[in-house]
Write a protein that holds these residues in place. Sequence first.
Motif, PDB file in Angstrom:
ATOM      1  N   LYS A 168       0.970  -1.081   0.217  1.00 36.27           N
ATOM      2  CA  LYS A 168       0.184  -0.024  -0.037  1.00 36.27           C
ATOM      3  C   LYS A 168       1.127   1.038   0.059  1.00 36.27           C
ATOM      4  O   LYS A 168       0.864   2.304  -0.387  1.00 36.27           O
ATOM      5  N   ALA A 172       0.586   4.185  -2.922  1.00 36.89           N
ATOM      6  CA  ALA A 172       0.306   5.680  -2.375  1.00 36.89           C
ATOM      7  C   ALA A 172       1.855   6.552  -2.587  1.00 36.89           C
ATOM      8  O   ALA A 172       0.903   7.754  -2.758  1.00 36.89           O
ATOM      9  N   TYR A 230       0.817  -5.727  -6.737  1.00 37.21           N
ATOM     10  CA  TYR A 230      -0.675  -5.810  -6.628  1.00 37.21           C
ATOM     11  C   TYR A 230      -2.044  -7.057  -7.389  1.00 37.21           C
ATOM     12  O   TYR A 230      -3.029  -7.105  -6.805  1.00 37.21           O
ATOM     13  N   ILE A 354      -0.951   5.389   6.151  1.00 33.23           N
ATOM     14  CA  ILE A 354      -0.642   4.956   5.067  1.00 33.23           C
ATOM     15  C   ILE A 354       0.306   6.877   4.366  1.00 33.23           C
ATOM     16  O   ILE A 354       1.092   6.900   4.131  1.00 33.23           O
ATOM     17  N   LEU A 417      -3.949   8.295  -1.196  1.00 31.03           N
ATOM     18  CA  LEU A 417      -5.214   7.370  -0.795  1.00 31.03           C
ATOM     19  C   LEU A 417      -5.767   6.575  -1.899  1.00 31.03           C
ATOM     20  O   LEU A 417      -6.386   5.876  -1.888  1.00 31.03           O
ATOM     21  N   ILE A 420      -5.365   3.632  -3.467  1.00 33.58           N
ATOM     22  CA  ILE A 420      -5.316   2.336  -3.135  1.00 33.58           C
ATOM     23  C   ILE A 420      -7.097   2.006  -2.945  1.00 33.58           C
ATOM     24  O   ILE A 420      -7.911   0.777  -2.181  1.00 33.58           O
ATOM     25  N   ASN A 421      -7.927   3.863  -2.221  1.00 33.50           N
ATOM     26  CA  ASN A 421      -9.049   2.873  -1.940  1.00 33.50           C
ATOM     27  C   ASN A 421      -9.737   2.858  -3.828  1.00 33.50           C
ATOM     28  O   ASN A 421     -10.628   1.958  -3.854  1.00 33.50           O
ATOM     29  N   SER A 424      -9.213  -1.443  -3.932  1.00 34.81           N
ATOM     30  CA  SER A 424      -9.876  -1.771  -2.812  1.00 34.81           C
ATOM     31  C   SER A 424     -10.936  -1.873  -2.850  1.00 34.81           C
ATOM     32  O   SER A 424     -11.621  -2.180  -3.985  1.00 34.81           O
TER      33      SER A 424
END
Length: 424
Positions: A168, A172, A230, A354, A417, A420-421, A424
């Motif tokens: 992550k 990021a 990833y 993060i 972020l 990453i978001n 997810s």
Amino acid sequence: MTWVIGISVAAFIAMGAPIFVALLVAASLALLLFPGPPLLALQQTIFGGLDAYALLSVPFFIFAGELMAISGIADRLINLVRALFGRLPGSIGIAALGGSTLIGTICGSSAAAVAAVGRNMYPQLIAGGYGQRRAAGIITSSGAIDIVIPPSIAMILYGASAEQSIAKLFIAGIIPGIVMALLMAGYISISAYMARIPREANFRAQLAWTAFKQASWALTMPAFVMVGIYAGFFSPTEAGGFACAYAAFLGFVVYRTVTFRGLLEAAVSSAMMTARIMIVVAAAGVISWVLTVEGIPQALIAATTDAGLSPLGFLLTVNLLLLAIGCVLDPTSAILVLAPLLVPIAVSLGIDPIHFGVVMTVNLAIGMFTPPFGLNIFVAQSVLGVPTSVIYRGVLPYMAVQISALALITLIPALSLWLINGMS
């Protein structure tokens, strides 16, 4: 106990002692002078601090970077950027910046990027009319981006010390690293235009295509590493091993620029650099353990709560602290000592760890070229052979540019972020 540690570390650093010596002596004095854990726990903690699976990736990425450096990869990456942006004002400076950024996607070492780009681009920048001050400033400051762009050794160490996902942290750092590079490219172009520095030849598709083909093998390595992490094909540590194998393949088979003697020298250099990092990791682990046993992180959280600091106020305070510390300590030492203290406070204020890791890394990246003791300044002075006073004046505009980038990254957590978001 805290004041003994603080004064001891500051005193030994001021006397020129290596950072690991300062940390170990400070921890030993604290254990000797104050009742608490036995001194025997010191050696147990030293070895226990190195017992982290994530740290295995550090020597792999260092070795991969060394192999790429002796393979002539830097020249190919710089030629690609130069072919793509040759018509823009400041194109040679942008080529130095772009080459350094691309090298960062391979080895994650700021000093290595300054050395590789400096040897190649400094004579060309001087011949292009940039002058010593401007050329030295571009090369010295560009390398800082390399500890933000993944794979980043600094972020590996932050993840290990703060117990955060390295995968992550890597993702990021992508957008913040690009933001830093774009702001610097904009400044280089505008300042070159105002200084009337001559432009290079017009863009030619055939030249760009040739440069792309020559650099294509190198460009695929970071893509394989990031996609592999990833997609779940391998961990960051395994990705480091893959990077080593791929770099060796390029050097021996594709480009045929690496000999067995060169491989041995790269291995020795990587082992020495790994040893320097790991001894600091061990010493910082002792300090963190002593402070944790004494309840210092909990006391700092309580003090922050009592002071009524908002999350933004805390981040701004941390930025000022880290900008000052970053020009004295290298990122490895600063992260390993400060992350265990600052991360619990950030989490208690609702700050994503993060995002905080990215903010911390960007701060220390700026410190890499901040006078008077930024590491990149001394690397550049050695490689370029120019006085440090010239480098000091050259980096000042880029400090302002990168602090602007830091402000954006601090105030807009989505820059860190969002990817990453989205995954997810």
